[in-house]
Each structure stands twice: as C-alpha cells, then as structure tokens.
Scaffold this motif. Sequence first.
Motif, mmCIF file in Angstrom:
data_model
loop_
_atom_site.group_PDB
_atom_site.id
_atom_site.type_symbol
_atom_site.label_atom_id
_atom_site.label_comp_id
_atom_site.label_asym_id
_atom_site.label_seq_id
_atom_site.Cartn_x
_atom_site.Cartn_y
_atom_site.Cartn_z
ATOM 1 N N UNK A 1 0.837 -1.198 0.000
ATOM 2 C CA UNK A 1 0.000 0.000 0.000
ATOM 3 C C UNK A 1 0.874 1.250 0.000
ATOM 4 N N UNK A 2 1.934 1.204 0.794
ATOM 5 C CA UNK A 2 2.884 2.319 0.815
ATOM 6 C C UNK A 2 3.476 2.524 -0.585
ATOM 7 N N UNK A 3 3.921 1.413 -1.191
ATOM 8 C CA UNK A 3 4.520 1.522 -2.523
ATOM 9 C C UNK A 3 3.540 2.138 -3.507
ATOM 10 N N UNK A 4 2.301 1.698 -3.459
ATOM 11 C CA UNK A 4 1.301 2.200 -4.402
ATOM 12 C C UNK A 4 1.051 3.690 -4.186
ATOM 13 N N UNK A 5 1.028 4.094 -2.918
ATOM 14 C CA UNK A 5 0.831 5.510 -2.625
ATOM 15 C C UNK A 5 2.002 6.345 -3.159
ATOM 16 N N UNK A 6 3.202 5.838 -2.936
ATOM 17 C CA UNK A 6 4.389 6.517 -3.439
ATOM 18 C C UNK A 6 4.312 6.618 -4.961
ATOM 19 N N UNK A 7 3.965 5.526 -5.606
ATOM 20 C CA UNK A 7 3.965 5.493 -7.065
ATOM 21 C C UNK A 7 2.957 6.496 -7.633
ATOM 22 N N UNK A 8 1.792 6.571 -6.988
ATOM 23 C CA UNK A 8 0.768 7.489 -7.468
ATOM 24 C C UNK A 8 1.138 8.948 -7.244
ATOM 25 N N UNK A 9 1.778 9.220 -6.102
ATOM 26 C CA UNK A 9 2.049 10.611 -5.755
ATOM 27 C C UNK A 9 3.390 11.128 -6.251
ATOM 28 N N UNK A 10 4.270 10.230 -6.633
ATOM 29 C CA UNK A 10 5.627 10.677 -6.974
ATOM 30 C C UNK A 10 6.068 10.176 -8.348
ATOM 31 N N UNK A 11 5.440 10.720 -9.426
ATOM 32 C CA UNK A 11 5.854 10.312 -10.775
ATOM 33 C C UNK A 11 7.357 10.511 -10.994
ATOM 34 N N UNK A 12 7.922 11.489 -10.296
ATOM 35 C CA UNK A 12 9.358 11.745 -10.492
ATOM 36 C C UNK A 12 10.215 10.583 -10.008
ATOM 37 N N UNK A 13 9.638 9.661 -9.246
ATOM 38 C CA UNK A 13 10.436 8.521 -8.777
ATOM 39 C C UNK A 13 10.181 7.261 -9.608
#
Lengths: 437, 437, 437
Positions: free
Chosen positions: B404-416
């Motif tokens: 869930x953390x990974x998915x949140x990061x992926x959605x919010x941080x296109x730069x990563x």
Amino acid sequence: MAALDKRTHDLKFVRTFFTTPTAEQGEADSAKKLRSAIGLRGMQAPDVWVPDNEDATAPNMRDEGAENIAEVVAEGGADFPGEIHPRVVWHRDSPETRYKGFQHMLHIADPENGAVENIDGFVIPEVGDIDDWKKADEFFTIVENEHGLEEGSLKMSVIIESGSAELGMEKLRDEMGKASNNLQRLFMLVDGEVDYTKDLRAITPTGGLPAWKELRHNTSRAASAAGLIAVDGPYDDIRDVEGYHERITANNAMGMLGIWSLTPGQVVEANQSPLPPAEGYWLIDADGREVELETEEGVEVYDGDRIELEAEDGGYELEVGGDEFFCETEEDLVAELLDLLDYVPSMDDIVDSMEEFEAAKEAGKGAIAMTQAATVRIDGVEVDIAQDRMWDEATYQALQTPITLFQDVYRNRPDQHGDLAELYSEDVVERAMSVGN
Amino acid sequence: MAALDKRTHDLKFVRTFFTTPTAEQGEADSAKKLRSAIGLRGMQAPDVWVPDNEDATAPNMRDEGAENIAEVVAEGGADFPGEIHPRVVWHRDSPETRYKGFQHMLHIADPENGAVENIDGFVIPEVGDIDDWKKADEFFTIVENEHGLEEGSLKMSVIIESGSAELGMEKLRDEMGKASNNLQRLFMLVDGEVDYTKDLRAITPTGGLPAWKELRHNTSRAASAAGLIAVDGPYDDIRDVEGYHERITANNAMGMLGIWSLTPGQVVEANQSPLPPAEGYWLIDADGREVELETEEGVEVYDGDRIELEAEDGGYELEVGGDEFFCETEEDLVAELLDLLDYVPSMDDIVDSMEEFEAAKEAGKGAIAMTQAATVRIDGVEVDIAQDRMWDEATYQALQTPITLFQDVYRNRPDQHGDLAELYSEDVVERAMSVGN
Amino acid sequence: MAALDKRTHDLKFVRTFFTTPTAEQGEADSAKKLRSAIGLRGMQAPDVWVPDNEDATAPNMRDEGAENIAEVVAEGGADFPGEIHPRVVWHRDSPETRYKGFQHMLHIADPENGAVENIDGFVIPEVGDIDDWKKADEFFTIVENEHGLEEGSLKMSVIIESGSAELGMEKLRDEMGKASNNLQRLFMLVDGEVDYTKDLRAITPTGGLPAWKELRHNTSRAASAAGLIAVDGPYDDIRDVEGYHERITANNAMGMLGIWSLTPGQVVEANQSPLPPAEGYWLIDADGREVELETEEGVEVYDGDRIELEAEDGGYELEVGGDEFFCETEEDLVAELLDLLDYVPSMDDIVDSMEEFEAAKEAGKGAIAMTQAATVRIDGVEVDIAQDRMWDEATYQALQTPITLFQDVYRNRPDQHGDLAELYSEDVVERAMSVGN
C-alpha cells in the motif's frame, strides 16, 4: 434465574482464551470443531472458550456458525468447565458488520435455542473509541431486554486491535457506571496484535509481528484500573512451545496473566505457565543469557561454556563471556556468583515463606529475612552460596499473586483438581489453599 | 480553486520530512539553500519539504526567511514533486513567538505573493496541550479567511517536543470535528526529540539523545487513531547511514513510517528504507546479533565466527556463542537452524504471495501455507531448509502495508518512477500496482 | 508568615527522597530513628526527608508516629537542610484509612505542636484516580483552614502505585487550577513499584520486581506536563551500589532525576549520580557491554578480552565479540573505533562547551563543532581518535539540564557546598554557577 447465578460466579483470573471455528464448509457436520472443543476437560480445557464466529470462520459461513454455537452450547454447555464467550463480528468502520453481529447475538442468546444459560458473554472484535464500545454495549442491553435477561448479565469483552481502542481503554473508569450505559458488563481486554499491526501500519522486514510491549502494558494497566482481565493475542507458531512459554512469562511480568490459545496443546501450556513450578530451580546469568542450573544429587550444576571457573593461585579465576575476574577469597567468589544467580521458588517454597511470614507477623514482627541456600558447581568447582531476601507486608502481598491465582483456579476449575494434585502433591495443594486468607 | 485541488491530493504516507534554512546571513543570496532544495527531484526529493523558519534559521533572519519562502515557492513550487509545509515559529509559553508565527503565515499565504497555491500547510513547533493546538488552528482559520482560502484547506502539522503535547495527542479524537475549531486540518505528528529531552529534563552521561521509544509509540498510536501521519525527529549523525537505516527499521515496526531528513543523502535513504528490498535475503541470529547471509551461487552462506557447525559422530555439532548442541539427525539440525533463521522477502516475493493468496481466496480457501526454501552453508556444511508460513485474511492485510505504501508513493511521486523501475524492474512495479485492490 | 516563606523556596529538582520509620516498638525512645535522620547534613542529607508513618511503621505505632514527627520536627526541623514531607496513611479503597491519614495530618500541622513551619507538605500513598487525589487535596485544605495556614501552602505529593493513579496523572493539566480544588499544591509524583506490582497482579518467576519502564516514562512525562517532580521508588538491594547507580542512570535518561533512598549510603549515591562526574572518561561498546576505559599516563586503555586489535598485513585486524574486521588504513580503524567509543564529559567539560557556545552565539554563530580527542590503546596498539559534535541552540539547551540541576542544588543546599567544591574544585563550581544565565 439459574443462568445468572452461573454467570456471576466471577472468574477473577483468565489464563486461557481458546478460539474455535464455528462452521466449516465441506464437512459432513459443519460444527465438528465446536463439538470437539466443548468436550475438553482438565488442563486441556481453557478458562474461557471462544466459539469464533469472526476471523476463524469464513464470512459466508457465519450465519450457520451462529446457529451451530447455539446448538452445541445448548447440548454441552452445562458440562463445560470454563466460561463460554462466543466472538461475533463487529467493526468500528462498518455499520453493516455491527448489525450482523447484533443479529448473531440475538440468535445465540435466544432462550428458545436453549444455549443462553451457559453463555457467559460475547467477545466484540475491532472496536474503536469508547463511543464505539457503547454501541456494542447498547446491543447487549437490547438483547438482554428482548430475551428477558437481567440487564448487564451478559459480559462483554473486546479485542484491542486499533489505536483508537488502545486510547479508549484509558477512559473506562470515567465511563463505567454512567446512567446511560451498562459498561460494568466489561470483562476481558484482549490484545489482537495482527490487526493492530495493520491499523498502525507497521512494517517489519521479515513480516514478523512487532512485540507491541507498550500496548500490552497499557492493556494490563487499563484492566487493573477498571477491574477487568487482560489477555494477550494469539501466538501463531504453534510448534514453538518454548517461545510461547517465554511470551507468557514476559506478559505475566506486566500483569497480563491470560493469553489466546490456538490449540489444546497451547491451552495446557498457558494454563500451567503462570502457576509456580512444582520444583524450584536456580538461574544463572551466563553473559546475558539466562540458563537454568541442573540439579545433580543435591548440587546445582552449570555445564555450559559461557562461564568458566577455576581454583588458582590460592583464589578463583571466574570468566564470564570473555571477561575475567580474580576472586582472592571464597567469600569474594560467592559475592560474584550471587550477582549472577537467582532462585525460582516452587509452589511449596512460596507457601512456606508465606506461612513463615504470617507466623512472624502474628508474633509482632514486621519484616523477616528468608534464605535460599545451595551448592553450585561450575567446571567441577563447588561453592556454597546463600541468598537472603527481606519480606515485609508489601513483599508478602506482591508475592501473593501466584497463590491468589492458584486459589482462584482451584475454586473455579474442579476438573483440574486431579492434575494440580499430581503436579504439586495433595499436601502442597491443601496448604496453598489455606495461606493468605 | 486550483490551489485547493493540489492540496487535497491527499498523501496517505510520508516517508521523508526534509528541512532547509530559509535565510542565511553573509550569503549574496540569503535564499540560496531554499533555491537549491526546491530543485530536488526523484529519490533525493522528500515527500514533504519544510522550509524551516524556526530552529534552522537565526532569529534575526526569520522575517527575511518568510519573504524568501514566499518568493522561492512562487517561482519553483509548481514543479516541486512533494508537498511544501514551511515551519514557522511558535511556543506554548510565549505569546510573542506565537504572534510572530501568525504574521509569517499571513505573509507566506498571501495570494499577492504568489506562493499559496503550492503551499500545502504549515508546521507548528513547540506546541503544548490541546488548547495550545487550538490557538494555532485559529490562526490558520484567520489566515484562510483573510486570504479567501477555503477554511481547513491549509494543513497543520505539529512537532511533539513536550510532555504536554504528548498527552495532547491522546485527545485528538475527542477534539477534531468540534464546531469551534478546524482541527481536521491536522496532517503530521512529528517527534522532536532534542527539545523533548529538554522539556522532560532528561540527562544521559554522554549527552546522547535517549531513544524515547514510548514517545514514538504514542505518536504512532495517536496518528493511527486520528487518521494522521507519524514522523520521527532528526537523526543528527548524518555520516552514520547504517544507524539511520536501523532507526527507520525500528520506527517502521511501530508504524512510524516517516522520518526527518537533514540532507539529500538522508532523503534518499529514508525514501527507500520502508519499501521492500529488491532482493530477498536470509538473516541468522548469531548469538543475539542479526547477521545477513550472503548468497554465493544459490547457497546462503554464514561466514562469521559466532556460529560453528561440524558433521560429527553421525550427527551435527552446532555451536552458537559458546553453547553447543548435538543434533543426531539432519532433521534435528534443520529444526535448530529454523529457530535461528528468518527470511526478508523482496518486493517480488511479497507480490507473489499476495497474488497466490488472492487466487486461493477466490477458490474459496481461507488460509494457505507459503514456503520459503534455501540451502544454507555454515563452515562448509550445507543444509536444505524450508520455512512455512500460514497466510489468512488477517496476515494478508497486515503484510499488505508495504505494498500500500509503494502504491501511494507510485501514485504521488511520478518523479520517482524511473528510480523504482530501475530498482525493482518494470514487471515487478506493474504487478505491485495491481495486487491488493 | 515565616513558615510560608520557607515553603515557597521552591525546589525545582529533587534527587533524593529518604524515608524513616516514625515509631518503633521496644526502643527506649520510639523516635530514635527520626532523631538520627533529622541530624543528617551534606551529601548524606536528602533533598526531601520523609518521616514514613505508613509502610515503614507498624500499624499500631502510627498514632505515636504522628506525635513523634511533630515533636522531632519541632526540635530539629529548622536546621534540617532539605524539605520535610511526612508520609501519612491513605488508601483509595478504605475510608477508614483515609480518615486516619487526615487525623495525622491535622495533628502534625497543628501550630501548637510547633512543627508546621518546617513541614513542607505531606506524601499521600495508594491514591487511585484523580477524584481520589481530590479527596486528599480537600483534607489538606481543611487542615490549612483549621490551623490558619494559607490555602495551598502545604505541598502534596503522591505515590503512584496503582493503574488508576497512573492514568490519573494524565489528567493533571485539566484538573489543576479548577475553582473547587487546590491541586496546584502538587509537588512530587513518586513511583511505588512494589504495590504497583501487586495492583497490576504481575508475576515474575523469581519474585523480582519488573522494571516497569512504561510507568516511569509516564510519571516523568506527567511531571513535565504539570510542572511537578518525578521520583522513582525504592531500590531494595541496599548493598548493590552499582545496581542502584545504573537504575538512577536509566531513570535520568527518562527525565526522572529523583529516587527513593533507604539508607544514608543510598542518599549519598543518589545525590551525586545525576550530577556530571568530576573527571570525564571514555566508554567502549565491547560486544554489547559498555566498558569504561582506564586512563594510564594520558592514554585511554581497554584491557578486557571482548575486543582485540592487532597491526597486521599493513593494516589492522579488529575483533569484536568473535567478529573480525580488517581495516586497511588507520583512518578506517579510527572510523570503526569511533562507532564503538563514546565520551562522558566532566562538569568542567560541560561548562567549557557551554562557555564556548555562548561566546560563539554572541559572535553571531548559530552552530559550532566541539571536538573530543584521545589516544586509545587496545592490546598495545595505540590510535589517535577525535570525536566531533555539533552544538546548536537546541543542543545547548538540552545539554544544559545537568548544569541547571547543579545550580538548583547549589542554591538550595548550602550544606553541600563543601562537598561540591571538594569534588569539582572551587573554580569549576564558580564557573558552573555562572554559565547559562
């Protein structure tokens, strides 16, 4: 009403909280496990049996599960030696789930189904803050009213598996006794570490459960403040008996004397672990690891490699984990060893000490020294040691807890009398039942 | 209003909280560090960037600091990949300081300065009890009203650095949602251990910071109970990457997934640490120290000196920290080793297990066993071991947090996205984005 | 009124809480121990002296005990260097006990008995929730009113020895200052672990006291939030000076700077332990055990067996607890050693650093690096190391606590001036009194 008499017999301690699935698909008799569990007796039978109509049972089987509970408890509940507290569904975030749980309680407690006089209460999982607890309490009250039971007669226990529930526990003293609830029905506070881990969004590299020591402390403290009973959550590795025992020992040191049991084997272990051992024994701190000494013909022997001892140059060379101490005299050596040694008293030892202190008190003495002596052997060197401990009224009362626990068990669990007498001897059991009163 | 859309994009996790001084004397451009920080992208860019107009900036430079924040965010805020939350001055014991903080917020959020649409909120340090939090909240409301922003649109985060603030956190569920405040604007609870140490008057011999484990637990618990995000305070020794990683691992096991970062290097470490590793690995408990096994041609190798293993007398001699165990059969040896070994699953492993459990659930199974097998080599002796783990719905959900953390990061941080694909492979990233929904 | 002046001299720290039985049967003078204790001076005299009319005194001697307190304090109280707070009986569950405690307070504080002007307050044991604390507070108010003392002039301290009292501490900020109580009179929060263990029904195998770390944290936190002073309970093993010192060190790291003392020897230890040492020294982490290096002619020497060091193959072989590290250069070795080493600054060192930081601040610098250098010898190999530490305003203030404590001690305890000057030198004492103001 007979049912209420039984319910008010007032367990003061719960060692074991044993859950059983209520309905399993694909079995000729979906209630097979319930029928098996309700037949448990003696050390295999828990203090509290929990037919689990929540996580242990598939969602589509829970209506059938509620019917199975009523049926099986109607048949065998009167003979079951512990209390019976079915777990129903509940969730702080889902009115649908809460209403389902209410319906299941209504069914199980319906006198027409013949189970209610042996139902001691219900376990409510996934509670949130104190207002959510009150919603559950209100359903208990309606169930009681609908079925002609006395208000407050069904006990309510909750699973603490959210941060909001952990905080809710702190408010019990303020909320219990208010005119518009019956929260005095509260009985057990049970930690649920798996879902708590989810609720707190904790991550461990291996996926193992965090220890959540603060949660356990807070649960034990809340139980103490509100007159309730603290119970720890499940220990998943059912083959790891030693690990389970260690968890229980750690819990007991926090005042959490009960624990979830997943198998009859775990029930046996958890029924025995908080009681004093039948034989006392010595522990030695072997460079940070606690090791039990073995008794050989009256001598307490350490035979590991982490501590070494040698008579040398007219004194003693003691080595602990690579650090060497030279003791010039045997007295010095005894002092060093006493720092490392500790004695775990047997039931017999504790009863002895309490009897001795009671006699001293009657003779007008406020404090006495109790001595524990032994001969210890390390690397063939034998040393006589003696450990003193002062007992005053406060010590006496604090050390009385295992005896009070034993007495409560003995009174509430006649089915364990045989096992206890075998474990401790008839004589010790009898003396343990008469000290401290 | 566009600004509000951005502010409501609702980060559910914050890994990194990176502070930057807002104005430095003696520099040609006093805002140089702000201009540098706002240019960070990818793993070097934090989830939350905190232009720090409090401790990191000299008192006499803070008016200029507030102007710098407005200017730099107006220029570069729209392109910054994380949220922007300036820290302003505040103190529970000083109305002067509180008024100064209010004035700085008024300036930074003034639409005429062009920054507000990229300002997500403010960080308030040194709060006291809940009534002090309400004073800050009221200033947010006034700022919003003065500047035509929607009430509650500016998020408020607080630094917990006093005993009264630690207790205040427990009241959030009671206070948020009341008619006369807008405390629903609360976002992060951030520990500040240096000032907390001062407030509690703690002393350590070396002057090192106490671990304050209870504070961190209480912060994580409060965040969970009130729907907020828990963030740990600064880790001063910026050269000690391993220590920083260990602190993050310990925090994560309490549900505190975010941490302060003092340098872009710390940001990289703290952005990655809570995510599962790209490669799984085995850990062995080497007499109390956790050691990672090294993979050599498919074999997991322990090459330290704390565990020794030898085939002997038809069995195995296993020595751990000076204690010897004789295992008569390979089966016994495997059992002993399994007690010592643990596996850290990779992102790929976790996604695999979740997919497998989801398939089993669809097929009507409530629990399945997952097996992790390996060949382990110690002192040249090779042993095949296999570790089982039961997965049921509760396990599945608890172990889902890193995904869930990974998915949140992926959605919010296109730069990563590029960094993540490089770390885990495109395929794993794609599968990780589709499990658990 | 003179008595009140003395009572308002406002100790900000309490290092020592020393209890004395108030009346002993079978002695020619039942007040013998009181008369002896009130004569203590210097490091043997506690910051707070507690004539103990509760657990230390037999129940049938407590009326006489109350008379003894009044008599002995009337005679010697004016010359006693610390504050005087008798402990009276109280119990949350017994109105009889509470009324008895009230009567004893009435007697001891009666101006006709001549003691009250040197009685600073009373200690109330066995309190329950906050409403129980209010009952005690009300009796203080009545005592004050009956005897013409100013309302709130008698300080109230409580022993935290129940779960309900632990929770009660969290409410102090809400309750102190309300119109219908005088809880602002609260002074010390003192943990009582023996009875707390009983109240939480905790069991340990050996009968030893649990560490109750969460209780101590919560006590320290509550003291901080409400402006009170946290004191730990008794350490029973009065011969174990090292264990007592370690307990104090652990307490100090939680902000609990005071501890119960059972003997003048414990008073000396507890008066000194929280103060910085006269000489700084180095610690090394020897595979999990902290070992103090010994200074030999300016070189810091480790002479244990848990760390080994050898110059080899043009580099260094460092072995810690069985794990070997090869350091190719001296620089690598220094880095490894710095991870293991830590420095405990002396009073002189701390004063130096503070002076240096104050000068830097005046010169407009916000942060400076302090360096601690040494030559370390392990197995004959000598290495020069230097440890840097950044000091900014927050560090400065957090590290100021031991100095603030020293200054408070110095101001309140003229009878210890000689001992302090001997310990630290006149010069260091003088500089310590003038930094940080």
